[in-house]
Design a protein around this motif. Structure first.
Motif, short mmCIF file in Angstrom:
data_model
loop_
_atom_site.label_atom_id
_atom_site.label_comp_id
_atom_site.label_asym_id
_atom_site.label_seq_id
_atom_site.Cartn_x
_atom_site.Cartn_y
_atom_site.Cartn_z
N TRP A 81 -49.60 3.16 -46.41
CA TRP A 81 -48.97 4.08 -45.47
C TRP A 81 -49.99 5.16 -45.09
N GLU A 82 -49.67 5.91 -44.07
CA GLU A 82 -50.56 6.98 -43.64
C GLU A 82 -50.50 8.14 -44.63
N SER A 83 -51.64 8.48 -45.18
CA SER A 83 -51.72 9.60 -46.13
C SER A 83 -52.70 10.63 -45.56
N ALA A 84 -52.30 11.19 -44.44
CA ALA A 84 -53.15 12.14 -43.73
C ALA A 84 -53.17 13.49 -44.47
N CYS A 85 -53.81 14.45 -43.86
CA CYS A 85 -54.09 15.75 -44.49
C CYS A 85 -52.85 16.49 -44.98
N LEU A 86 -51.76 16.47 -44.22
CA LEU A 86 -50.57 17.20 -44.65
C LEU A 86 -49.96 16.57 -45.89
N VAL A 87 -49.90 15.26 -45.92
CA VAL A 87 -49.40 14.55 -47.10
C VAL A 87 -50.28 14.87 -48.30
N GLN A 88 -51.58 14.91 -48.10
CA GLN A 88 -52.51 15.22 -49.18
C GLN A 88 -52.32 16.66 -49.67
N SER A 89 -52.13 17.58 -48.76
CA SER A 89 -51.92 18.98 -49.16
C SER A 89 -50.62 19.16 -49.95
N LEU A 90 -49.56 18.50 -49.52
CA LEU A 90 -48.30 18.58 -50.25
C LEU A 90 -48.42 17.91 -51.62
N THR A 91 -49.18 16.84 -51.69
CA THR A 91 -49.43 16.18 -52.97
C THR A 91 -50.23 17.09 -53.90
#
Length: 155
Positions: A81-91
């Protein structure tokens, strides 16, 4: 596929654990972004001013924060799935707060070079003075919002 498995086997046991946790958390954050409002996702975060001082970390906390950032970046490269910057920051927020490590994440925007009307966005996470996710190209973005969390663990 075998090459990827060999790379994974070369990681230390701590790196493997962080990778697996990052991979799972990336999936949860991606799902959350698709199903829950951003406001609700960030309700436990403090909305900071752009000029507020970032909490300094001790050497042990900084070392762990950097390893978590590396695990997130590494895992994001392998998600279907797309794991772009916002997903990474929330992670990063989720994994760091779980360990009692304070930090911030930034949301920024910039005009696309080809068009004066189109905007692009970026998110990056920072602990102390070190950017742990989304460092590449963050300088080109104007900060719109800053969200922070304390080192207090949540249940």
């Amino acid at each position: 596929m075998l090459h990827k498995f060999k790379k994974f086997r070369k990681l230390s046991s701590e790196e493997k654990k962080l990778f697996v946790e990052a991979y799972i958390t990336l999936g949860m954050m991606r799902t959350a972004l698709l199903t829950i409002s951003f406001k609700r996702l960030t309700r436990d975060l403090e909305h900071l001013s752009k000029k507020e001082k970032i909490t300094a970390l001790n050497d042990k906390e900084m070392s762990l924060a950097i390893r978590i950032g590396q695990a997130i970046t590494r895992a994001a490269a392998y998600t279907p799935w797309e794991s772009a910057c916002l997903v990474q920051s929330l992670t990063a927020h989720t994994m760091l707060q779980k360990r009692g490590i304070p930090g911030v994440f930034y949301l920024g925007a910039a005009k696309e070079e080809e068009s004066k009307e189109n905007m692009k966005a970026h998110a990056w996470s920072q602990c102390g003075e070190t950017i742990i996710t989304g460092a590449n190209g963050h300088e080109a973005f104007t900060v719109l919002s800053v969200f922070g969390w304390t080192g207090k663990q949540t249940v």
